[in-house]
Scaffold this active site. Structure first.
Site, PDB file in Angstrom:
ATOM      1  N   ASP A  75       0.855  -1.187   0.000  1.00  0.00           N
ATOM      2  CA  ASP A  75       0.000   0.000   0.000  1.00  0.00           C
ATOM      3  C   ASP A  75       0.891   1.237   0.000  1.00  0.00           C
ATOM      4  O   ASP A  75       2.105   1.137   0.128  1.00  0.00           O
ATOM      5  CB  ASP A  75      -0.941   0.008   1.211  1.00  0.00           C
ATOM      6  CG  ASP A  75      -0.215  -0.372   2.486  1.00  0.00           C
ATOM      7  OD1 ASP A  75       0.948   0.062   2.659  1.00  0.00           O
ATOM      8  OD2 ASP A  75      -0.789  -1.098   3.308  1.00  0.00           O
ATOM      9  N   ASP A  88       1.531   5.032   1.650  1.00  0.00           N
ATOM     10  CA  ASP A  88       1.241   5.998   2.712  1.00  0.00           C
ATOM     11  C   ASP A  88       1.829   7.344   2.314  1.00  0.00           C
ATOM     12  O   ASP A  88       2.952   7.414   1.797  1.00  0.00           O
ATOM     13  CB  ASP A  88       1.851   5.535   4.034  1.00  0.00           C
ATOM     14  CG  ASP A  88       1.210   4.244   4.528  1.00  0.00           C
ATOM     15  OD1 ASP A  88      -0.008   4.083   4.341  1.00  0.00           O
ATOM     16  OD2 ASP A  88       1.934   3.393   5.073  1.00  0.00           O
ATOM     17  N   ASP A 102       9.714   4.204  12.967  1.00  0.00           N
ATOM     18  CA  ASP A 102      10.353   3.146  13.738  1.00  0.00           C
ATOM     19  C   ASP A 102      11.767   2.810  13.236  1.00  0.00           C
ATOM     20  O   ASP A 102      12.753   3.053  13.911  1.00  0.00           O
ATOM     21  CB  ASP A 102       9.463   1.905  13.852  1.00  0.00           C
ATOM     22  CG  ASP A 102       8.824   1.466  12.541  1.00  0.00           C
ATOM     23  OD1 ASP A 102       9.136   2.043  11.485  1.00  0.00           O
ATOM     24  OD2 ASP A 102       8.011   0.522  12.577  1.00  0.00           O
TER      25      ASP A 102
HETATM   26  P1  ATP Z   1       3.981  -2.776   5.233  1.00  0.00           P
HETATM   27  O1  ATP Z   1       4.692  -3.150   4.009  1.00  0.00           O
HETATM   28  O2  ATP Z   1       3.757  -3.922   6.154  1.00  0.00           O
HETATM   29  O3  ATP Z   1       2.756  -1.932   5.044  1.00  0.00           O
HETATM   30  P2  ATP Z   1       5.022  -0.357   6.383  1.00  0.00           P
HETATM   31  O4  ATP Z   1       6.437   0.009   6.699  1.00  0.00           O
HETATM   32  O5  ATP Z   1       4.318   0.437   5.360  1.00  0.00           O
HETATM   33  O6  ATP Z   1       5.040  -1.892   6.032  1.00  0.00           O
HETATM   34  P3  ATP Z   1       2.881   0.327   8.135  1.00  0.00           P
HETATM   35  O7  ATP Z   1       2.423  -0.377   9.355  1.00  0.00           O
HETATM   36  O8  ATP Z   1       2.006   0.417   6.945  1.00  0.00           O
HETATM   37  O9  ATP Z   1       4.264  -0.337   7.759  1.00  0.00           O
HETATM   38  O10 ATP Z   1       3.303   1.794   8.606  1.00  0.00           O
HETATM   39  C1  ATP Z   1       3.693   2.818   7.694  1.00  0.00           C
HETATM   40  C2  ATP Z   1       4.850   3.619   8.270  1.00  0.00           C
HETATM   41  O11 ATP Z   1       4.440   4.272   9.473  1.00  0.00           O
HETATM   42  C3  ATP Z   1       6.048   2.769   8.679  1.00  0.00           C
HETATM   43  O12 ATP Z   1       6.901   2.536   7.603  1.00  0.00           O
HETATM   44  C4  ATP Z   1       6.689   3.636   9.746  1.00  0.00           C
HETATM   45  O13 ATP Z   1       7.419   4.688   9.177  1.00  0.00           O
HETATM   46  C5  ATP Z   1       5.484   4.244  10.433  1.00  0.00           C
HETATM   47  N1  ATP Z   1       5.030   3.399  11.570  1.00  0.00           N
HETATM   48  C6  ATP Z   1       4.031   2.489  11.561  1.00  0.00           C
HETATM   49  N2  ATP Z   1       3.880   1.928  12.761  1.00  0.00           N
HETATM   50  C7  ATP Z   1       4.803   2.471  13.563  1.00  0.00           C
HETATM   51  C8  ATP Z   1       5.153   2.320  14.933  1.00  0.00           C
HETATM   52  N3  ATP Z   1       4.500   1.448  15.720  1.00  0.00           N
HETATM   53  N4  ATP Z   1       6.142   3.102  15.427  1.00  0.00           N
HETATM   54  C9  ATP Z   1       6.785   4.010  14.628  1.00  0.00           C
HETATM   55  N5  ATP Z   1       6.514   4.172  13.342  1.00  0.00           N
HETATM   56  C10 ATP Z   1       5.541   3.445  12.806  1.00  0.00           C
HETATM   57 MG    MG Z   2       2.269   0.239   4.782  1.00  0.00          MG
END
Ligand code: ATP
Ligand code: MG
Length: 466
Positions: free
Chosen positions: A82, A84, A161
Protein backbone atom coordinates in the site's frame (compact mmCIF):
# COMPACT_ATOMS: atom_id res chain seq x y z
CA UNK A 1 13.30 -11.52 0.50
CA UNK A 2 15.74 -8.91 -0.64
CA UNK A 3 17.64 -10.74 -3.30
CA UNK A 4 21.31 -9.89 -3.46
CA UNK A 5 20.60 -8.72 -6.99
CA UNK A 6 18.07 -6.19 -5.79
CA UNK A 7 20.45 -4.73 -3.28
CA UNK A 8 23.16 -4.59 -5.87
CA UNK A 9 20.83 -2.87 -8.31
CA UNK A 10 20.05 -0.31 -5.66
CA UNK A 11 23.76 0.20 -4.93
CA UNK A 12 24.53 0.54 -8.63
CA UNK A 13 21.74 2.91 -9.30
CA UNK A 14 22.76 5.04 -6.33
CA UNK A 15 26.24 4.87 -7.71
CA UNK A 16 27.83 4.18 -4.37
CA UNK A 17 29.97 1.62 -2.67
CA UNK A 18 28.20 -0.61 -0.23
CA UNK A 19 29.09 -0.12 3.43
CA UNK A 20 30.26 -2.79 5.84
CA UNK A 21 27.46 -4.45 7.83
CA UNK A 22 28.48 -3.57 11.39
CA UNK A 23 29.08 0.12 11.00
CA UNK A 24 26.66 2.40 12.83
CA UNK A 25 25.81 5.44 10.78
CA UNK A 26 25.24 8.62 12.81
CA UNK A 27 21.79 10.13 12.40
CA UNK A 28 21.91 13.16 10.16
CA UNK A 29 20.58 16.51 11.32
CA UNK A 30 20.28 17.42 7.63
CA UNK A 31 18.88 15.02 5.10
CA UNK A 32 20.81 13.42 2.34
CA UNK A 33 18.88 14.03 -0.87
CA UNK A 34 19.01 11.48 -3.67
CA UNK A 35 17.91 13.23 -6.84
CA UNK A 36 15.84 11.43 -9.48
CA UNK A 37 18.91 10.28 -11.40
CA UNK A 38 20.46 8.86 -8.22
CA UNK A 39 17.68 6.41 -7.31
CA UNK A 40 15.60 3.81 -9.16
CA UNK A 41 12.05 4.85 -8.17
CA UNK A 42 9.96 5.61 -11.23
CA UNK A 43 6.42 6.96 -11.11
CA UNK A 44 5.25 4.08 -13.23
CA UNK A 45 5.61 1.82 -10.17
CA UNK A 46 3.48 4.12 -8.01
CA UNK A 47 -0.27 3.46 -7.95
CA UNK A 48 -2.33 6.05 -9.86
CA UNK A 49 -4.43 6.69 -6.76
CA UNK A 50 -1.32 7.53 -4.72
CA UNK A 51 -0.03 9.81 -7.47
CA UNK A 52 -3.40 11.59 -7.59
CA UNK A 53 -3.27 12.30 -3.87
CA UNK A 54 0.35 13.46 -4.02
CA UNK A 55 -0.25 15.76 -6.99
CA UNK A 56 -3.41 17.30 -5.61
CA UNK A 57 -1.82 18.08 -2.23
CA UNK A 58 1.21 19.50 -3.99
CA UNK A 59 -0.90 21.63 -6.31
CA UNK A 60 -2.78 23.03 -3.32
CA UNK A 61 0.54 24.24 -1.94
CA UNK A 62 1.21 21.52 0.61
CA UNK A 63 4.19 19.25 0.90
CA UNK A 64 3.37 15.74 -0.25
CA UNK A 65 5.66 12.74 0.08
CA UNK A 66 5.38 8.99 -0.04
CA UNK A 67 6.76 7.47 3.13
CA UNK A 68 7.29 4.17 4.89
CA UNK A 69 6.87 0.73 3.41
CA UNK A 70 6.12 1.92 -0.12
CA UNK A 71 9.40 3.85 -0.49
CA UNK A 72 11.33 1.01 1.12
CA UNK A 73 9.74 -1.62 -1.12
CA UNK A 74 10.11 0.45 -4.30
CA UNK A 75 13.81 0.92 -3.56
CA UNK A 76 14.15 -2.84 -3.13
CA UNK A 77 12.36 -3.42 -6.42
CA UNK A 78 9.29 -4.97 -4.70
CA UNK A 79 5.67 -4.11 -5.41
CA UNK A 80 4.42 -2.13 -2.37
CA UNK A 81 1.41 -3.48 -0.48
CA UNK A 82 0.00 0.00 0.00
CA UNK A 83 1.01 3.64 -0.26
CA UNK A 84 1.24 6.00 2.71
CA UNK A 85 1.46 9.74 2.21
CA UNK A 86 2.93 12.31 4.60
CA UNK A 87 2.01 15.98 4.33
CA UNK A 88 2.00 19.29 6.19
CA UNK A 89 -1.73 19.67 5.48
CA UNK A 90 -3.85 19.14 8.60
CA UNK A 91 -6.35 16.27 8.50
CA UNK A 92 -9.22 18.74 8.03
CA UNK A 93 -7.36 20.41 5.16
CA UNK A 94 -6.85 17.04 3.51
CA UNK A 95 -10.55 16.38 3.81
CA UNK A 96 -11.35 19.65 2.08
CA UNK A 97 -9.30 18.57 -0.93
CA UNK A 98 -10.82 15.12 -1.40
CA UNK A 99 -14.49 14.24 -1.60
CA UNK A 100 -13.66 10.56 -1.07
CA UNK A 101 -11.97 11.22 2.28
CA UNK A 102 -12.67 10.12 5.86
CA UNK A 103 -10.87 11.13 9.04
CA UNK A 104 -10.14 8.22 11.36
CA UNK A 105 -8.29 7.36 14.59
CA UNK A 106 -8.05 8.93 18.02
CA UNK A 107 -4.64 7.73 19.16
CA UNK A 108 -3.37 8.82 15.79
CA UNK A 109 -5.58 11.03 13.61
CA UNK A 110 -5.37 10.22 9.90
CA UNK A 111 -7.12 10.89 6.60
CA UNK A 112 -8.16 7.97 4.45
CA UNK A 113 -8.71 8.77 0.79
CA UNK A 114 -10.68 6.03 -0.89
CA UNK A 115 -10.43 4.90 -4.52
CA UNK A 116 -12.66 1.87 -5.02
CA UNK A 117 -11.29 -0.79 -2.70
CA UNK A 118 -7.96 1.04 -2.42
CA UNK A 119 -7.22 3.40 0.45
CA UNK A 120 -4.42 5.93 0.50
CA UNK A 121 -3.51 6.85 4.06
CA UNK A 122 -2.56 10.49 4.49
CA UNK A 123 -0.84 11.46 7.76
CA UNK A 124 0.07 14.97 8.84
CA UNK A 125 3.72 15.40 9.91
CA UNK A 126 4.10 14.67 13.64
CA UNK A 127 6.58 16.05 16.14
CA UNK A 128 8.26 14.08 18.93
CA UNK A 129 6.94 14.99 22.39
CA UNK A 130 7.36 13.99 26.00
CA UNK A 131 3.67 13.47 26.62
CA UNK A 132 2.66 16.69 28.36
CA UNK A 133 1.90 18.68 25.23
CA UNK A 134 -1.66 19.24 24.00
CA UNK A 135 -2.63 16.43 21.65
CA UNK A 136 -0.16 13.98 23.18
CA UNK A 137 -0.40 11.47 26.00
CA UNK A 138 1.95 8.97 27.55
CA UNK A 139 1.76 6.43 30.37
CA UNK A 140 4.10 6.73 33.35
CA UNK A 141 6.36 4.05 31.90
CA UNK A 142 6.77 5.94 28.61
CA UNK A 143 4.19 4.28 26.36
CA UNK A 144 2.62 6.63 23.82
CA UNK A 145 -1.15 6.75 24.12
CA UNK A 146 -1.90 9.65 21.82
CA UNK A 147 0.30 11.11 19.14
CA UNK A 148 -1.37 14.15 17.63
CA UNK A 149 1.24 16.88 17.96
CA UNK A 150 1.79 18.18 14.46
CA UNK A 151 5.18 19.26 13.16
CA UNK A 152 7.36 19.56 10.06
CA UNK A 153 9.04 16.94 7.90
CA UNK A 154 12.21 17.38 10.01
CA UNK A 155 10.18 16.39 13.06
CA UNK A 156 8.18 13.65 11.41
CA UNK A 157 11.16 11.52 10.52
CA UNK A 158 12.19 10.89 14.15
CA UNK A 159 8.94 9.30 15.18
CA UNK A 160 9.26 6.56 12.54
CA UNK A 161 10.35 3.15 13.74
CA UNK A 162 13.18 1.82 11.54
CA UNK A 163 15.63 3.73 9.36
CA UNK A 164 14.42 1.85 6.26
CA UNK A 165 10.86 2.94 7.08
CA UNK A 166 11.86 6.59 7.43
CA UNK A 167 12.58 7.37 3.79
CA UNK A 168 10.47 9.89 1.87
CA UNK A 169 9.80 10.26 -1.84
CA UNK A 170 9.06 13.89 -2.60
CA UNK A 171 6.54 14.43 -5.40
CA UNK A 172 7.75 18.05 -5.80
CA UNK A 173 11.04 16.96 -7.40
CA UNK A 174 10.95 13.13 -7.42
CA UNK A 175 13.84 12.92 -4.97
CA UNK A 176 14.40 10.66 -1.96
CA UNK A 177 14.86 12.41 1.36
CA UNK A 178 16.97 10.44 3.85
CA UNK A 179 17.72 11.88 7.30
CA UNK A 180 18.69 8.61 8.92
CA UNK A 181 20.93 6.58 6.65
CA UNK A 182 17.99 4.46 5.60
CA UNK A 183 19.27 4.02 2.05
CA UNK A 184 22.60 2.73 3.40
CA UNK A 185 20.78 0.36 5.73
CA UNK A 186 18.66 -0.93 2.84
CA UNK A 187 21.81 -1.68 0.90
CA UNK A 188 23.32 -3.45 3.92
CA UNK A 189 20.09 -5.45 4.58
CA UNK A 190 20.04 -3.97 8.07
CA UNK A 191 17.05 -3.22 10.26
CA UNK A 192 17.85 -0.48 12.73
CA UNK A 193 15.54 1.33 15.12
CA UNK A 194 15.83 5.12 15.14
CA UNK A 195 17.10 6.70 18.33
CA UNK A 196 17.59 4.94 21.65
CA UNK A 197 16.15 1.43 21.19
CA UNK A 198 15.07 1.03 24.80
CA UNK A 199 13.15 4.30 24.76
CA UNK A 200 11.58 3.53 21.38
CA UNK A 201 10.43 0.05 22.45
CA UNK A 202 9.00 1.48 25.67
CA UNK A 203 7.06 4.09 23.68
CA UNK A 204 5.49 1.30 21.65
CA UNK A 205 6.32 -2.32 22.51
CA UNK A 206 4.66 -3.50 19.28
CA UNK A 207 7.83 -2.27 17.56
CA UNK A 208 9.47 -5.47 18.85
CA UNK A 209 7.00 -7.47 16.75
CA UNK A 210 7.45 -5.13 13.81
CA UNK A 211 11.20 -5.75 14.01
CA UNK A 212 10.60 -9.49 13.61
CA UNK A 213 8.10 -8.93 10.81
CA UNK A 214 10.36 -6.71 8.70
CA UNK A 215 13.45 -8.83 9.38
CA UNK A 216 11.71 -11.95 8.04
CA UNK A 217 9.83 -10.26 5.23
CA UNK A 218 12.86 -8.38 3.92
CA UNK A 219 15.46 -11.00 4.87
CA UNK A 220 17.28 -8.33 6.92
CA UNK A 221 19.50 -8.69 9.95
CA UNK A 222 18.27 -6.89 13.07
CA UNK A 223 21.00 -4.52 14.22
CA UNK A 224 22.68 -5.59 17.50
CA UNK A 225 21.80 -2.36 19.32
CA UNK A 226 18.16 -2.77 18.31
CA UNK A 227 18.09 -6.39 19.48
CA UNK A 228 19.83 -5.80 22.80
CA UNK A 229 16.94 -4.52 24.95
CA UNK A 230 14.29 -6.95 23.64
CA UNK A 231 15.08 -9.59 26.24
CA UNK A 232 14.51 -7.06 29.00
CA UNK A 233 11.44 -5.40 27.51
CA UNK A 234 9.42 -8.15 25.88
CA UNK A 235 7.10 -8.37 28.91
CA UNK A 236 5.79 -4.91 27.91
CA UNK A 237 3.78 -6.67 25.22
CA UNK A 238 1.49 -7.79 28.04
CA UNK A 239 0.20 -4.20 28.22
CA UNK A 240 -0.81 -4.04 24.58
CA UNK A 241 -4.51 -4.30 23.73
CA UNK A 242 -5.36 -7.86 22.59
CA UNK A 243 -7.16 -6.45 19.53
CA UNK A 244 -3.98 -4.72 18.33
CA UNK A 245 -2.00 -7.92 18.91
CA UNK A 246 -4.48 -9.83 16.76
CA UNK A 247 -3.82 -7.40 13.90
CA UNK A 248 -0.07 -7.76 14.36
CA UNK A 249 -0.16 -11.52 14.59
CA UNK A 250 -2.09 -11.68 11.33
CA UNK A 251 0.57 -9.57 9.65
CA UNK A 252 3.26 -11.84 11.12
CA UNK A 253 1.64 -15.18 10.36
CA UNK A 254 -0.33 -14.37 7.21
CA UNK A 255 2.31 -12.26 5.49
CA UNK A 256 3.76 -15.18 3.54
CA UNK A 257 6.65 -15.74 5.98
CA UNK A 258 4.75 -17.29 8.88
CA UNK A 259 7.19 -20.05 9.64
CA UNK A 260 10.22 -17.78 9.72
CA UNK A 261 8.32 -15.25 11.85
CA UNK A 262 7.32 -17.99 14.30
CA UNK A 263 10.91 -19.18 14.58
CA UNK A 264 12.31 -15.69 15.18
CA UNK A 265 9.58 -14.84 17.69
CA UNK A 266 10.56 -18.00 19.59
CA UNK A 267 14.24 -17.20 19.34
CA UNK A 268 13.79 -13.81 21.01
CA UNK A 269 11.31 -15.02 23.62
CA UNK A 270 8.49 -12.93 22.13
CA UNK A 271 6.30 -15.87 21.21
CA UNK A 272 5.64 -16.65 24.86
CA UNK A 273 4.04 -13.21 25.32
CA UNK A 274 1.64 -13.87 22.44
CA UNK A 275 0.76 -17.53 22.80
CA UNK A 276 1.67 -18.65 26.34
CA UNK A 277 -0.28 -21.94 26.09
CA UNK A 278 1.41 -22.91 22.85
CA UNK A 279 4.78 -21.99 24.28
CA UNK A 280 4.12 -24.26 27.26
CA UNK A 281 3.14 -27.14 25.03
CA UNK A 282 6.33 -26.61 23.01
CA UNK A 283 8.29 -26.95 26.24
CA UNK A 284 6.24 -29.92 27.48
CA UNK A 285 6.37 -33.70 26.93
CA UNK A 286 4.81 -33.39 23.51
CA UNK A 287 7.12 -30.56 22.47
CA UNK A 288 8.64 -32.38 19.50
CA UNK A 289 5.20 -33.21 18.13
CA UNK A 290 3.91 -29.64 18.64
CA UNK A 291 6.98 -28.30 16.86
CA UNK A 292 6.30 -30.59 13.90
CA UNK A 293 2.62 -29.75 13.82
CA UNK A 294 3.29 -26.00 13.86
CA UNK A 295 6.03 -26.24 11.27
CA UNK A 296 3.64 -28.13 9.02
CA UNK A 297 0.85 -25.61 9.69
CA UNK A 298 3.04 -22.59 8.92
CA UNK A 299 4.53 -24.22 5.83
CA UNK A 300 1.02 -25.02 4.63
CA UNK A 301 -0.14 -21.43 5.23
CA UNK A 302 2.95 -19.90 3.57
CA UNK A 303 2.49 -22.17 0.56
CA UNK A 304 -1.21 -21.25 0.23
CA UNK A 305 -0.37 -17.56 0.34
CA UNK A 306 2.35 -18.01 -2.27
CA UNK A 307 -0.22 -19.79 -4.47
CA UNK A 308 -2.78 -17.01 -3.96
CA UNK A 309 -5.17 -19.32 -2.05
CA UNK A 310 -7.28 -18.09 0.86
CA UNK A 311 -6.11 -18.64 4.44
CA UNK A 312 -7.91 -18.29 7.75
CA UNK A 313 -6.59 -17.56 11.22
CA UNK A 314 -9.03 -20.23 12.47
CA UNK A 315 -6.79 -22.91 10.99
CA UNK A 316 -3.59 -21.54 12.50
CA UNK A 317 -5.15 -21.21 15.92
CA UNK A 318 -6.47 -24.79 15.60
CA UNK A 319 -2.83 -25.86 15.23
CA UNK A 320 -1.39 -23.46 17.80
CA UNK A 321 -3.79 -24.58 20.52
CA UNK A 322 -4.29 -28.22 19.51
CA UNK A 323 -2.04 -29.82 22.13
CA UNK A 324 -3.37 -27.62 24.94
CA UNK A 325 -6.92 -28.46 23.90
CA UNK A 326 -6.11 -32.18 23.81
CA UNK A 327 -4.54 -32.08 27.27
CA UNK A 328 -7.59 -30.30 28.65
CA UNK A 329 -9.97 -32.69 26.90
CA UNK A 330 -8.09 -35.70 28.30
CA UNK A 331 -8.46 -34.28 31.80
CA UNK A 332 -12.15 -33.69 31.19
CA UNK A 333 -12.62 -37.29 30.02
CA UNK A 334 -10.77 -38.51 33.10
CA UNK A 335 -13.28 -36.50 35.11
CA UNK A 336 -16.12 -38.44 33.53
CA UNK A 337 -17.24 -36.25 30.61
CA UNK A 338 -18.09 -37.87 27.29
CA UNK A 339 -15.70 -37.12 24.47
CA UNK A 340 -17.74 -34.47 22.68
CA UNK A 341 -18.47 -32.53 25.86
CA UNK A 342 -14.85 -32.91 26.90
CA UNK A 343 -13.68 -31.33 23.65
CA UNK A 344 -16.26 -28.53 23.80
CA UNK A 345 -15.30 -27.65 27.34
CA UNK A 346 -11.59 -27.89 26.55
CA UNK A 347 -12.11 -25.61 23.55
CA UNK A 348 -13.85 -23.03 25.76
CA UNK A 349 -11.02 -23.15 28.26
CA UNK A 350 -8.07 -22.78 25.89
CA UNK A 351 -9.74 -20.26 23.60
CA UNK A 352 -10.70 -18.00 26.47
CA UNK A 353 -7.14 -18.12 27.83
CA UNK A 354 -5.73 -17.28 24.39
CA UNK A 355 -8.22 -14.48 23.79
CA UNK A 356 -6.99 -12.75 26.95
CA UNK A 357 -3.70 -12.14 25.04
CA UNK A 358 -4.83 -12.02 21.41
CA UNK A 359 -8.40 -11.03 20.63
CA UNK A 360 -9.35 -13.68 18.09
CA UNK A 361 -12.74 -12.58 16.77
CA UNK A 362 -15.49 -15.08 17.50
CA UNK A 363 -16.15 -15.72 13.82
CA UNK A 364 -12.70 -17.33 13.68
CA UNK A 365 -12.58 -19.04 17.07
CA UNK A 366 -15.93 -20.71 16.30
CA UNK A 367 -14.37 -22.27 13.21
CA UNK A 368 -11.33 -23.39 15.23
CA UNK A 369 -13.73 -25.15 17.57
CA UNK A 370 -15.54 -26.86 14.69
CA UNK A 371 -12.27 -28.07 13.20
CA UNK A 372 -11.45 -29.70 16.55
CA UNK A 373 -14.86 -31.24 17.11
CA UNK A 374 -14.72 -32.84 13.67
CA UNK A 375 -11.37 -34.56 14.30
CA UNK A 376 -12.59 -37.68 16.15
CA UNK A 377 -15.46 -38.02 13.68
CA UNK A 378 -13.07 -37.95 10.76
CA UNK A 379 -10.83 -40.52 12.39
CA UNK A 380 -13.83 -42.80 13.00
CA UNK A 381 -15.20 -42.33 9.45
CA UNK A 382 -18.10 -44.75 9.96
CA UNK A 383 -19.88 -45.99 6.85
CA UNK A 384 -23.12 -44.38 7.95
CA UNK A 385 -21.72 -40.95 8.77
CA UNK A 386 -18.86 -40.43 6.33
CA UNK A 387 -20.92 -39.19 3.35
CA UNK A 388 -22.76 -36.70 5.53
CA UNK A 389 -19.55 -35.44 7.11
CA UNK A 390 -18.42 -34.30 3.69
CA UNK A 391 -21.37 -31.90 3.57
CA UNK A 392 -20.25 -30.16 6.75
CA UNK A 393 -19.23 -26.56 6.01
CA UNK A 394 -15.93 -27.10 7.88
CA UNK A 395 -15.20 -30.48 6.35
CA UNK A 396 -12.42 -29.21 4.14
CA UNK A 397 -10.63 -27.32 6.90
CA UNK A 398 -11.02 -30.25 9.28
CA UNK A 399 -9.69 -32.67 6.66
CA UNK A 400 -6.70 -30.41 5.97
CA UNK A 401 -6.07 -30.32 9.69
CA UNK A 402 -6.27 -34.11 9.88
CA UNK A 403 -3.58 -34.32 7.20
CA UNK A 404 -1.36 -31.95 9.20
CA UNK A 405 -1.72 -34.11 12.30
CA UNK A 406 -0.80 -37.21 10.34
CA UNK A 407 2.15 -35.40 8.82
CA UNK A 408 3.33 -34.41 12.30
CA UNK A 409 3.35 -38.05 13.40
CA UNK A 410 -0.03 -38.84 14.91
CA UNK A 411 -1.08 -42.43 14.12
CA UNK A 412 -4.00 -41.40 11.95
CA UNK A 413 -2.40 -41.80 8.54
CA UNK A 414 -4.82 -44.57 7.65
CA UNK A 415 -7.83 -42.32 8.26
CA UNK A 416 -6.17 -39.46 6.40
CA UNK A 417 -5.47 -41.69 3.38
CA UNK A 418 -8.99 -43.10 3.47
CA UNK A 419 -10.45 -39.59 3.26
CA UNK A 420 -8.09 -38.56 0.52
CA UNK A 421 -9.25 -41.53 -1.55
CA UNK A 422 -12.88 -40.97 -0.64
CA UNK A 423 -12.79 -37.32 -1.70
CA UNK A 424 -11.22 -38.16 -5.05
CA UNK A 425 -13.31 -41.31 -5.76
CA UNK A 426 -16.24 -41.67 -8.16
CA UNK A 427 -19.51 -43.19 -6.91
CA UNK A 428 -18.70 -46.92 -7.36
CA UNK A 429 -15.27 -46.52 -5.72
CA UNK A 430 -16.90 -44.58 -2.90
CA UNK A 431 -19.27 -47.45 -2.19
CA UNK A 432 -16.28 -49.78 -1.99
CA UNK A 433 -14.50 -47.48 0.42
CA UNK A 434 -17.62 -47.26 2.55
CA UNK A 435 -17.78 -51.05 2.72
CA UNK A 436 -14.25 -50.99 4.06
CA UNK A 437 -15.05 -48.21 6.56
CA UNK A 438 -15.46 -49.08 10.23
CA UNK A 439 -19.04 -50.03 11.18
CA UNK A 440 -21.00 -47.43 13.09
CA UNK A 441 -20.49 -48.78 16.59
CA UNK A 442 -16.76 -49.29 16.22
CA UNK A 443 -15.12 -49.72 19.59
CA UNK A 444 -12.63 -47.01 20.24
CA UNK A 445 -9.13 -48.35 19.95
CA UNK A 446 -6.35 -47.04 22.13
CA UNK A 447 -3.86 -45.36 19.92
CA UNK A 448 -0.37 -44.29 20.49
CA UNK A 449 1.49 -41.54 18.79
CA UNK A 450 4.21 -42.73 16.54
CA UNK A 451 6.95 -40.42 17.58
CA UNK A 452 9.94 -40.23 19.86
CA UNK A 453 11.42 -43.10 17.83
CA UNK A 454 13.01 -45.17 20.56
CA UNK A 455 9.76 -45.98 22.29
CA UNK A 456 10.75 -43.94 25.31
CA UNK A 457 8.57 -40.91 26.01
CA UNK A 458 5.59 -42.52 24.36
CA UNK A 459 2.41 -41.11 25.67
CA UNK A 460 -1.14 -42.41 26.06
CA UNK A 461 -3.54 -42.07 23.17
CA UNK A 462 -4.64 -38.64 22.12
CA UNK A 463 -8.08 -38.55 23.61
CA UNK A 464 -9.71 -37.08 20.56
CA UNK A 465 -9.10 -40.13 18.42
CA UNK A 466 -10.96 -42.56 20.67
P1 ATP B 1 3.98 -2.78 5.23
O1 ATP B 1 4.69 -3.15 4.01
O2 ATP B 1 3.76 -3.92 6.15
O3 ATP B 1 2.76 -1.93 5.04
P2 ATP B 1 5.02 -0.36 6.38
O4 ATP B 1 6.44 0.01 6.70
O5 ATP B 1 4.32 0.44 5.36
O6 ATP B 1 5.04 -1.89 6.03
P3 ATP B 1 2.88 0.33 8.14
O7 ATP B 1 2.42 -0.38 9.36
O8 ATP B 1 2.01 0.42 6.94
O9 ATP B 1 4.26 -0.34 7.76
O10 ATP B 1 3.30 1.79 8.61
C1 ATP B 1 3.69 2.82 7.69
C2 ATP B 1 4.85 3.62 8.27
O11 ATP B 1 4.44 4.27 9.47
C3 ATP B 1 6.05 2.77 8.68
O12 ATP B 1 6.90 2.54 7.60
C4 ATP B 1 6.69 3.64 9.75
O13 ATP B 1 7.42 4.69 9.18
C5 ATP B 1 5.48 4.24 10.43
N1 ATP B 1 5.03 3.40 11.57
C6 ATP B 1 4.03 2.49 11.56
N2 ATP B 1 3.88 1.93 12.76
C7 ATP B 1 4.80 2.47 13.56
C8 ATP B 1 5.15 2.32 14.93
N3 ATP B 1 4.50 1.45 15.72
N4 ATP B 1 6.14 3.10 15.43
C9 ATP B 1 6.78 4.01 14.63
N5 ATP B 1 6.51 4.17 13.34
C10 ATP B 1 5.54 3.44 12.81
MG1 MG C 1 2.27 0.24 4.78
Amino acid sequence: MAAAGTTKALGDSLNQESTSGAEIIPLQPRPRIYTRSEHPISRKFIADSALKVLYRLNKAGYRALLVGGSVRDLLLGHQPKDFDVATDALPEQVRELFRNCRLIGRRFRLAHVQFGSEIIEVATFRAAHDGDTDGAAMTDDGRILRDNVYGTLDDDVWRRDFTVNALYYDIANFSIVDYVGGVEDLKANRLRLLGDPEKRFREDPVRMLRAVRFATKLGFEIDAATLAPINRLRHLLNDIAPARLFDEILKLFHGGFGRASFEILRKYGLFHCLCPLTDQSLEGNEGAFVQQLLTAAFDNTDRRIADGKPVTPAFLFAALLWQSMEDEAAANVANGLNLLDAIQLAADTVISKQVARIAIPRRFSNITREIWVLQPRLVKRTAKRAPRLMEHPRFRAAYDFLLLRAQAGEPIQEAADWWTQFIEADDPSRSKLLEAAPPDAARPTRRRRRRGGSGRNRTPAPVTDG
